[in-house]
Write an enzyme that holds these catalytic residues in place. Structure first.
Site, PDB file in Angstrom:
ATOM      1  N   ASP A  24       1.082  -1.476  -0.132  1.00 26.33           N
ATOM      2  CA  ASP A  24      -0.337   0.027  -0.266  1.00 26.33           C
ATOM      3  C   ASP A  24       0.483   0.880   0.349  1.00 26.33           C
ATOM      4  O   ASP A  24       2.342   1.157   0.298  1.00 26.33           O
ATOM      5  CB  ASP A  24      -1.034  -0.454   1.490  1.00 26.33           C
ATOM      6  CG  ASP A  24      -2.191   1.180   1.307  1.00 26.33           C
ATOM      7  OD1 ASP A  24      -2.417   1.469  -0.054  1.00 26.33           O
ATOM      8  OD2 ASP A  24      -2.727   1.361   2.120  1.00 26.33           O
ATOM      9  N   ARG A  28       0.360   7.237  -2.526  1.00 22.19           N
ATOM     10  CA  ARG A  28       0.268   8.907  -1.850  1.00 22.19           C
ATOM     11  C   ARG A  28       1.994   9.317  -1.753  1.00 22.19           C
ATOM     12  O   ARG A  28       2.190   9.999  -2.238  1.00 22.19           O
ATOM     13  CB  ARG A  28       0.724   8.690  -0.316  1.00 22.19           C
ATOM     14  CG  ARG A  28      -0.985   8.729   0.199  1.00 22.19           C
ATOM     15  CD  ARG A  28      -1.240   8.464   1.865  1.00 22.19           C
ATOM     16  NE  ARG A  28      -0.945   6.846   1.303  1.00 22.19           N
ATOM     17  CZ  ARG A  28      -1.518   5.758   2.473  1.00 22.19           C
ATOM     18  NH1 ARG A  28      -1.080   6.338   3.595  1.00 22.19           N
ATOM     19  NH2 ARG A  28      -1.341   4.688   1.655  1.00 22.19           N
ATOM     20  N   ARG A  37      -1.061   9.538 -10.108  1.00 24.83           N
ATOM     21  CA  ARG A  37      -1.027   7.937  -8.896  1.00 24.83           C
ATOM     22  C   ARG A  37      -0.498   6.255  -9.786  1.00 24.83           C
ATOM     23  O   ARG A  37       0.279   5.830  -9.187  1.00 24.83           O
ATOM     24  CB  ARG A  37      -2.454   7.438  -8.191  1.00 24.83           C
ATOM     25  CG  ARG A  37      -3.478   8.831  -7.699  1.00 24.83           C
ATOM     26  CD  ARG A  37      -4.341   8.012  -7.261  1.00 24.83           C
ATOM     27  NE  ARG A  37      -4.388   7.446  -6.985  1.00 24.83           N
ATOM     28  CZ  ARG A  37      -4.672   6.396  -5.799  1.00 24.83           C
ATOM     29  NH1 ARG A  37      -3.952   7.424  -4.607  1.00 24.83           N
ATOM     30  NH2 ARG A  37      -4.632   5.119  -5.537  1.00 24.83           N
ATOM     31  N   HIS A  41       2.481   3.606  -8.870  1.00 24.70           N
ATOM     32  CA  HIS A  41       1.497   1.522  -9.471  1.00 24.70           C
ATOM     33  C   HIS A  41       3.512   1.220 -10.237  1.00 24.70           C
ATOM     34  O   HIS A  41       3.164   0.295 -10.056  1.00 24.70           O
ATOM     35  CB  HIS A  41       0.540   2.266 -10.071  1.00 24.70           C
ATOM     36  CG  HIS A  41      -1.054   1.683  -8.910  1.00 24.70           C
ATOM     37  ND1 HIS A  41      -1.152   1.882  -8.092  1.00 24.70           N
ATOM     38  CD2 HIS A  41      -1.985   2.740  -9.693  1.00 24.70           C
ATOM     39  CE1 HIS A  41      -1.754   1.931  -7.498  1.00 24.70           C
ATOM     40  NE2 HIS A  41      -2.343   2.609  -8.647  1.00 24.70           N
ATOM     41  N   LEU A 135      10.580 -20.251  -4.367  1.00 22.70           N
ATOM     42  CA  LEU A 135      10.050 -19.670  -3.493  1.00 22.70           C
ATOM     43  C   LEU A 135       8.318 -19.922  -4.075  1.00 22.70           C
ATOM     44  O   LEU A 135       8.844 -19.962  -5.805  1.00 22.70           O
ATOM     45  CB  LEU A 135      10.743 -18.864  -4.039  1.00 22.70           C
ATOM     46  CG  LEU A 135       9.354 -17.205  -2.914  1.00 22.70           C
ATOM     47  CD1 LEU A 135       9.437 -16.837  -1.806  1.00 22.70           C
ATOM     48  CD2 LEU A 135      10.309 -15.959  -3.868  1.00 22.70           C
TER      49      LEU A 135
HETATM   50  C1  IPE Z   1      -5.886  -2.884  -0.500  1.00 21.81           C
HETATM   51  O1  IPE Z   1      -5.370  -1.236  -0.129  1.00 21.81           O
HETATM   52  C2  IPE Z   1      -5.554  -3.183  -1.150  1.00 21.81           C
HETATM   53  C3  IPE Z   1      -4.043  -3.468  -1.864  1.00 21.81           C
HETATM   54  C4  IPE Z   1      -3.121  -3.271  -1.649  1.00 21.81           C
HETATM   55  C5  IPE Z   1      -4.127  -4.530  -3.009  1.00 21.81           C
HETATM   56  P1  IPE Z   1      -6.201  -0.201  -0.512  1.00 21.81           P
HETATM   57  O2  IPE Z   1      -5.422   0.835  -0.454  1.00 21.81           O
HETATM   58  O3  IPE Z   1      -7.196  -0.547  -1.580  1.00 21.81           O
HETATM   59  O4  IPE Z   1      -7.141  -0.503   0.970  1.00 21.81           O
HETATM   60  P2  IPE Z   1      -8.089   0.688   1.880  1.00 21.81           P
HETATM   61  O5  IPE Z   1      -9.422   1.017   1.066  1.00 21.81           O
HETATM   62  O6  IPE Z   1      -7.302   1.822   2.109  1.00 21.81           O
HETATM   63  O7  IPE Z   1      -8.613   0.069   2.670  1.00 21.81           O
HETATM   64  C1  IPE Z   2      -1.889   0.008  -3.140  1.00 17.18           C
HETATM   65  O1  IPE Z   2      -1.305   1.408  -3.662  1.00 17.18           O
HETATM   66  C2  IPE Z   2      -1.628  -0.207  -4.864  1.00 17.18           C
HETATM   67  C3  IPE Z   2      -3.355  -1.029  -5.211  1.00 17.18           C
HETATM   68  C4  IPE Z   2      -4.314  -0.903  -4.452  1.00 17.18           C
HETATM   69  C5  IPE Z   2      -3.245  -1.639  -6.240  1.00 17.18           C
HETATM   70  P1  IPE Z   2      -3.101   2.593  -3.450  1.00 17.18           P
HETATM   71  O2  IPE Z   2      -2.748   3.000  -4.920  1.00 17.18           O
HETATM   72  O3  IPE Z   2      -3.820   1.922  -2.550  1.00 17.18           O
HETATM   73  O4  IPE Z   2      -1.968   3.475  -2.868  1.00 17.18           O
HETATM   74  P2  IPE Z   2      -2.807   5.408  -1.323  1.00 17.18           P
HETATM   75  O5  IPE Z   2      -3.034   3.752  -0.368  1.00 17.18           O
HETATM   76  O6  IPE Z   2      -3.854   5.769  -2.020  1.00 17.18           O
HETATM   77  O7  IPE Z   2      -1.301   5.905  -1.753  1.00 17.18           O
HETATM   78 MG    MG Z   3      -4.120   2.001  -0.699  1.00 18.77          MG
END
Ligand code: IPE
Ligand code: IPE
Ligand code: MG
Length: 254
Positions: A24, A28, A37, A41, A135
């Site tokens: 996660d 950000r 964003r 990724h 792995l």
């Molecule tokens: C959880 O992250 C799912 C993945 C990393 C794939 P999110 O960013 O979607 O989770 P929430 O919405 O903050 O709980």
């Molecule tokens: C996790 O990063 C990746 C996925 C959920 C696919 P986020 O996209 O949730 O990043 P934040 O939480 O918005 O920073």
């Molecule tokens: Mg997130």
């Protein structure tokens, strides 16, 4: 057969056998740099590569990465389609590297909404790495812990229709065998990057006795040093599985 940590006390060691990560903080990480964003990724893919390598070198046997949750479809359409494109790209580019490293790849989740090309690449990657054993890398894609429990229940009832009339014969062990990761031990160490302290519908059944490690580090910044720090923290945990500390100490001596 999967060992249930609430039925039997599993063997544990200083290095986690199974590490599960919620990757996660990509969005950000990018916003902090005034980037879209999606740049976060793309950068996050490099961290996946590092995590696979570090886990392989550390002797971790199973690495499970949450890449796309069943709830992530709620995101803007262009972000979802970029994530799908990155998934396709990663499968096209990375499988040969996995092959060299002896990594077996599996994808868990409801794959039916994915475009046919992506489904095909997933099948091919799973097949071509099926003999590898160094792995076991699992990508959770369109995965949800509640979906997993439901699909397990459905498949179990289809295989054992007699259970409907004799529900007392249903036990934890039987249901566990139908979960999408029934072939893996339950995770020893869970890591969530990005600062949130929640499970977000990841492996909710399997995390019952997992050690939970949360870090503020955004996923694109999460490298070998950060992962080793999580392993060090894990090695200091006393995994009691309901027993007392004295019992754990006693059993450790025998
Ligand atoms: C959880 O992250 C799912 C993945 C990393 C794939 P999110 O960013 O979607 O989770 P929430 O919405 O903050 O709980
Ligand atoms: C996790 O990063 C990746 C996925 C959920 C696919 P986020 O996209 O949730 O990043 P934040 O939480 O918005 O920073
Ligand atoms: Mg997130």
């Amino acid at each position: 057969m999967a060992i249930s940590s609430t039925k039997d006390v599993p063997n544990t060691s200083a290095t986690p056998e199974h590490v599960a990560i919620i990757m996660d903080g990509n969005g950000r990480w990018a916003s902090q740099r005034f980037l879209p964003r999606t740049a976060g990724h793309a950068k996050g893919v490099q961290s996946v590569r590092r995590a696979v390598e570090t886990c392989g070198n550390a002797g971790v046997r199973y690495l499970t990465l949450f890449a796309f949750s069943s709830e992530n479809w709620r995101r803007p359409a262009d972000e979802v389609s970029l994530l799908m494109r990155l998934f396709v790209q990663a499968l096209e580019r990375e499988v040969s590297r996995l092959q060299e490293q002896g990594v077996r790849l599996r994808v868990v989740g409801d794959l039916s909404p994915f475009e046919p090309k992506l489904q095909e690449l997933i099948l091919q990657a799973q097949e071509s790495t099926a003999q590898n054993d160094a792995l076991h890398l699992t990508i959770a894609a369109n995965y949800g812990g509640r979906w997993d429990i439901l699909q397990a229940t459905r498949r179990m009832l289809a295989a054992h229709p007699e259970l409907a009339a004799h529900p007392d014969q249903l036990d934890e062990q039987l249901l566990s065998n139908y979960l999408s990761m029934a072939w893996a031990p339950e995770p020893d160490l869970f890591i969530r990057t990005g600062g949130e302290q929640r499970i977000s519908n990841f492996l909710i059944w399997q995390l019952a006795y997992t050690e939970l490690f949360f870090t503020d580090c955004y996923w694109p910044d999460f490298g070998e040093a950060e992962l080793r720090q999580a392993f060090d923290w894990y090695s200091t945990r006393e995994r009691r599985f309901g027993r007392t500390s004295a019992q754990v100490y006693g059993s450790a001596k025998t």
